[in-house]
Design a protein around this motif. Structure first.
Motif, mmCIF file in Angstrom:
data_model
loop_
_atom_site.group_PDB
_atom_site.id
_atom_site.type_symbol
_atom_site.label_atom_id
_atom_site.label_comp_id
_atom_site.label_asym_id
_atom_site.label_seq_id
_atom_site.Cartn_x
_atom_site.Cartn_y
_atom_site.Cartn_z
ATOM 1 N N ILE A 24 107.919 85.001 34.048
ATOM 2 C CA ILE A 24 107.615 86.499 33.466
ATOM 3 C C ILE A 24 106.396 86.282 32.523
ATOM 4 C CG2 ILE A 24 109.923 87.272 33.740
ATOM 5 C CD1 ILE A 24 110.273 86.561 30.866
ATOM 6 N N SER A 25 105.839 85.120 32.319
ATOM 7 C CA SER A 25 104.719 84.788 31.412
ATOM 8 C C SER A 25 103.394 84.915 32.251
ATOM 9 C CB SER A 25 104.615 83.137 30.704
ATOM 10 O OG SER A 25 104.801 82.537 31.492
ATOM 11 N N GLY A 26 103.481 84.892 33.548
ATOM 12 C CA GLY A 26 102.306 85.133 34.739
ATOM 13 C C GLY A 26 101.770 83.704 34.916
ATOM 14 N N LYS A 27 102.533 82.743 34.385
ATOM 15 C CA LYS A 27 102.379 81.255 34.895
ATOM 16 C C LYS A 27 102.996 80.838 36.018
ATOM 17 C CE LYS A 27 102.177 76.774 33.105
ATOM 18 N NZ LYS A 27 102.542 75.734 31.957
ATOM 19 N N LYS A 28 102.431 80.187 36.975
ATOM 20 C CA LYS A 28 102.934 79.827 38.438
ATOM 21 C C LYS A 28 103.707 78.252 37.960
ATOM 22 C CE LYS A 28 100.464 82.020 41.726
ATOM 23 N NZ LYS A 28 101.142 82.447 42.919
ATOM 24 N N ARG A 29 104.988 78.129 38.518
ATOM 25 C CA ARG A 29 105.576 77.015 38.088
ATOM 26 C C ARG A 29 106.029 76.389 39.685
ATOM 27 N NH1 ARG A 29 107.640 76.272 32.572
ATOM 28 N NH2 ARG A 29 106.454 78.179 31.818
ATOM 29 N N SER A 30 105.998 75.071 39.705
ATOM 30 C CA SER A 30 106.413 74.252 40.805
ATOM 31 C C SER A 30 107.574 73.259 40.483
ATOM 32 C CB SER A 30 105.208 73.491 41.444
ATOM 33 O OG SER A 30 105.704 72.645 42.311
ATOM 34 N N LEU A 31 108.369 72.842 41.474
ATOM 35 C CA LEU A 31 109.391 71.583 41.056
ATOM 36 C C LEU A 31 108.632 70.452 40.814
ATOM 37 C CD1 LEU A 31 112.159 72.069 43.874
ATOM 38 C CD2 LEU A 31 112.156 72.728 41.387
ATOM 39 N N GLU A 32 107.389 70.381 41.266
ATOM 40 C CA GLU A 32 106.650 69.076 40.958
ATOM 41 C C GLU A 32 106.319 68.976 39.547
ATOM 42 O OE1 GLU A 32 105.086 66.621 42.600
ATOM 43 O OE2 GLU A 32 106.754 67.161 44.308
ATOM 44 N N ASP A 33 106.312 70.040 38.818
ATOM 45 C CA ASP A 33 105.949 70.235 37.265
ATOM 46 C C ASP A 33 107.284 69.389 36.492
ATOM 47 O OD1 ASP A 33 103.787 71.754 37.804
ATOM 48 O OD2 ASP A 33 104.808 73.646 37.347
ATOM 49 N N TYR A 34 108.450 69.405 37.179
ATOM 50 C CA TYR A 34 109.480 68.710 36.661
ATOM 51 C C TYR A 34 109.943 67.587 37.150
ATOM 52 C CZ TYR A 34 109.204 73.455 34.460
ATOM 53 O OH TYR A 34 108.764 74.458 34.342
ATOM 54 N N LYS A 35 109.012 66.783 37.716
ATOM 55 C CA LYS A 35 109.433 65.583 38.476
ATOM 56 C C LYS A 35 110.031 64.707 37.566
ATOM 57 C CE LYS A 35 107.518 62.842 42.331
ATOM 58 N NZ LYS A 35 106.597 62.413 43.126
ATOM 59 N N GLY A 36 111.040 63.900 38.076
ATOM 60 C CA GLY A 36 111.896 62.761 36.938
ATOM 61 C C GLY A 36 112.813 63.738 36.227
ATOM 62 N N LYS A 37 112.925 65.097 36.332
ATOM 63 C CA LYS A 37 113.893 65.649 35.457
ATOM 64 C C LYS A 37 115.215 66.157 36.471
ATOM 65 C CE LYS A 37 111.156 67.387 31.724
ATOM 66 N NZ LYS A 37 111.891 66.517 30.525
ATOM 67 N N VAL A 38 116.259 66.217 36.037
ATOM 68 C CA VAL A 38 117.554 66.861 36.590
ATOM 69 C C VAL A 38 117.561 68.498 36.201
ATOM 70 C CG1 VAL A 38 119.917 67.264 36.650
ATOM 71 C CG2 VAL A 38 118.925 64.724 36.083
ATOM 72 N N ILE A 39 117.254 69.203 37.485
ATOM 73 C CA ILE A 39 116.742 70.737 37.259
ATOM 74 C C ILE A 39 117.922 71.506 37.765
ATOM 75 C CG2 ILE A 39 115.384 72.510 38.319
ATOM 76 C CD1 ILE A 39 113.395 70.118 38.858
ATOM 77 N N LEU A 40 118.395 72.508 37.101
ATOM 78 C CA LEU A 40 119.255 73.487 37.493
ATOM 79 C C LEU A 40 118.443 74.689 37.748
ATOM 80 C CD1 LEU A 40 122.287 74.536 37.689
ATOM 81 C CD2 LEU A 40 121.912 75.923 35.491
ATOM 82 N N ILE A 41 118.503 75.391 39.160
ATOM 83 C CA ILE A 41 117.751 76.418 39.453
ATOM 84 C C ILE A 41 118.792 77.456 39.372
ATOM 85 C CG2 ILE A 41 116.497 77.621 41.161
ATOM 86 C CD1 ILE A 41 115.312 74.967 42.110
ATOM 87 N N ASN A 42 118.619 78.324 38.712
ATOM 88 C CA ASN A 42 119.436 79.378 38.528
ATOM 89 C C ASN A 42 119.019 80.752 39.133
ATOM 90 O OD1 ASN A 42 120.167 82.012 36.361
ATOM 91 N ND2 ASN A 42 121.811 81.423 37.268
ATOM 92 N N PHE A 43 119.619 81.415 40.205
ATOM 93 C CA PHE A 43 119.098 82.779 40.606
ATOM 94 C C PHE A 43 120.058 83.901 40.024
ATOM 95 C CE2 PHE A 43 118.024 79.524 43.661
ATOM 96 C CZ PHE A 43 116.695 79.819 43.905
ATOM 97 N N TRP A 44 119.200 84.748 39.794
ATOM 98 C CA TRP A 44 120.118 86.163 38.877
ATOM 99 C C TRP A 44 119.403 87.286 39.041
ATOM 100 C CZ3 TRP A 44 118.385 88.791 34.343
ATOM 101 C CH2 TRP A 44 117.179 88.137 33.918
ATOM 102 N N ALA A 45 120.049 88.312 38.774
ATOM 103 C CA ALA A 45 119.255 89.665 38.740
ATOM 104 C C ALA A 45 119.751 90.579 37.604
ATOM 105 C CB ALA A 45 119.513 90.551 40.121
#
Length: 135
Positions: A1-22
């Protein structure tokens, strides 16, 4: 929502929770603050929440006020055409969470939310973090 693009590569080495919502999904709105608590508790251990809103483009203006009201500090991303959502969740169930380990592998997924469900999600995240530490 900030206008910045993100990629999973940005978080390499971390455990990630991707949450989908509306914004129109009541269980989603109950779950978001619980995910913020997990981020607060586990963030220093190499964990990050990435929240992806799947509202249609015409509803995007409702997202920022909700994020502010719920005091969400983790990245909130937009997928208004559900392109990413459909890759991870072909049945398009909300809310939907995917845990990705530090190597980029899907470790677990959770669909739907009822109060108390966050404990099951947190346990799964902690198991992935513990396994990461043992490697």
């Amino acid at each position: 929502i900030s206008g910045k693009k993100r990629s999973l590569e940005d978080y390499k080495g971390k455990v990630i929770l991707i949450n989908f919502w509306a914004t129109w999904c009541a269980p989603c709105l109950l779950e978001l603050p619980q995910l913020q608590k997990m981020q607060n508790e586990l963030g220093t251990e190499g964990f990050v929440v990435l929240s992806i809103n799947v509202d249609e483009a015409r509803n995007i203006s409702a997202i920022k006020p909700i994020v502010k009201k719920l005091r969400i500090k983790y990245p909130v991303l937009l997928d208004s055409n559900s392109q990413i959502f459909s890759l991870y969740n072909p049945n398009l169930i909300l809310p939907y969470n995917v845990i990705i380990d530090e190597r980029g592998n899907i470790n677990a997924y959770f669909q739907g939310y009822t109060p108390g469900h966050e404990y099951e999600i947190k346990k799964a995240i902690e198991e992935v973090l513990d396994y990461k530490e043992r490697r």
